[in-house]
Design a protein around this motif. Sequence first.
Motif, short mmCIF file in Angstrom:
data_model
loop_
_atom_site.label_atom_id
_atom_site.label_comp_id
_atom_site.label_asym_id
_atom_site.label_seq_id
_atom_site.Cartn_x
_atom_site.Cartn_y
_atom_site.Cartn_z
N ASP A 311 52.92 47.49 74.76
CA ASP A 311 51.72 47.84 73.99
C ASP A 311 51.91 47.59 72.49
N ASP A 312 50.78 47.50 71.79
CA ASP A 312 50.83 47.26 70.35
C ASP A 312 51.28 48.52 69.61
N VAL A 313 51.47 48.38 68.31
CA VAL A 313 52.06 49.49 67.55
C VAL A 313 51.06 50.02 66.53
N GLU A 314 50.94 51.34 66.52
CA GLU A 314 50.00 52.01 65.62
C GLU A 314 50.73 53.04 64.77
N ASP A 339 56.44 53.87 67.07
CA ASP A 339 55.06 53.63 67.49
C ASP A 339 54.36 54.98 67.61
N LEU A 341 51.46 55.64 68.75
CA LEU A 341 50.64 55.80 69.96
C LEU A 341 51.20 54.89 71.05
N ASN A 342 52.14 55.41 71.82
CA ASN A 342 52.75 54.64 72.90
C ASN A 342 51.92 54.76 74.16
CA CA Z 1 51.30 51.61 70.80
#
Ligand code: CA
Length: 377
Positions: A311-314, A339, A341-342
């Motif tokens: 997943d992307d990183v926030e 991250d 929000l994993n």
């Molecule tokens: Ca994430």
Amino acid sequence: MKDNKLIIFSVAIALTLTIGGLHSCLSDVKHNELPVQTDSVVVAKVETTPVTSVKGEDAADDPAIWVNFNDPSKSLIIGTNKKGGLCVYRLNGEEIFYTPIGHVNNIDLRYGFPLSNRKADIVATTNRTYNTLQILAINPETGELADITRNSLKSSLDEVYGVALYKSKITSNYYAFVTGKGGGLEQWELKATSDGGVTGTVVREIVIGSQSEGLVADDESGYLFVAEEDVRIWKYRAEPDSGNLRVLIPLSDSTNKRISYDLEGLALYHTKKGTGYLIVSSQGNNSYAIFEKNGMHRYIGSFRIGSGCIDDVEETDGIDVCNCYLGNRFPNGIFVVQDGLNTNGKDTLNQNFKIVPWESIAKLFNPPLEVDSSFLF
Ligand code: CA
Ligand code: CA
Ligand code: CA
Ligand code: CA
Ligand code: CA
């Protein structure tokens, strides 16, 4: 008075940047004239085991990369879980050790600290449970961390927050810089005790201004970089007798449209010839901004970590970067981030850390960033 001096010095430096005229980076100092970027997204190659916490809450915070010079593929990532302790991961993301020492916020490490009976690679962490600076030794065989702090290193800051270690090239002394939530900074000199531990005393105090967390020291140049979260990045001299003078990093504030507060973690990429990059987490827009480490600290560009197999990183808090060869999986080093929000693609999981090969970041820029695995810490 002190604050006025700081402002005058900062303005003087800013003017120098503007009227110096000899440096090719001057065009970048003008507002809104940002470097052209065609691509700005990389993907993570590995993610770590999620931290233990109440589901999805803000818990993971700051990573540090430890290089195993005997067997680089066995290098480690040490991360803070601010709800409970320090976690140690292999480069495949597997958690191999956890020590529940308290609400540890940030972390940094240095190699070869001379204890009374041996040399040790040490980790420093800010423990908010006790408002202390805490020092642990890394077991290079097992990856375990052992507390070697002697005398409680209790801070007089209102609430300990960020931490950075610094080894002086002038004196070979080791120092820890600690920021507090109230905008203060302490410089601790670390000393070996006769029983194989480490203690420390505060040798310098600085007023940054407002809340500051991310900070990093450059042992090569003798400078300390501090991110004042809602303001900008500052540069100080790292030696304890060097006073309060500071320089602002141009385009590290909201005049740079690619930066969105908070300014969070800071990290330094080193090359053998002494060049490199200063990287900051721009938490408000899920990106990372890159500046030249030296000289005029030209802003080079920004990137983010998008979704791929992982997943992307926030909302990244802490970051670290390492140029070294770390085995076949990561021959050109890594960039590691928290991250905020994993997910597994759909469900929210507990937070973790993501690992990106350095060369995939280097390739985003034109000309590409330097890739140099030959600098050794
Ligand atoms: Ca994430
Ligand atoms: Ca956070
Ligand atoms: Ca923060
Ligand atoms: Ca944080
Ligand atoms: Ca994930």
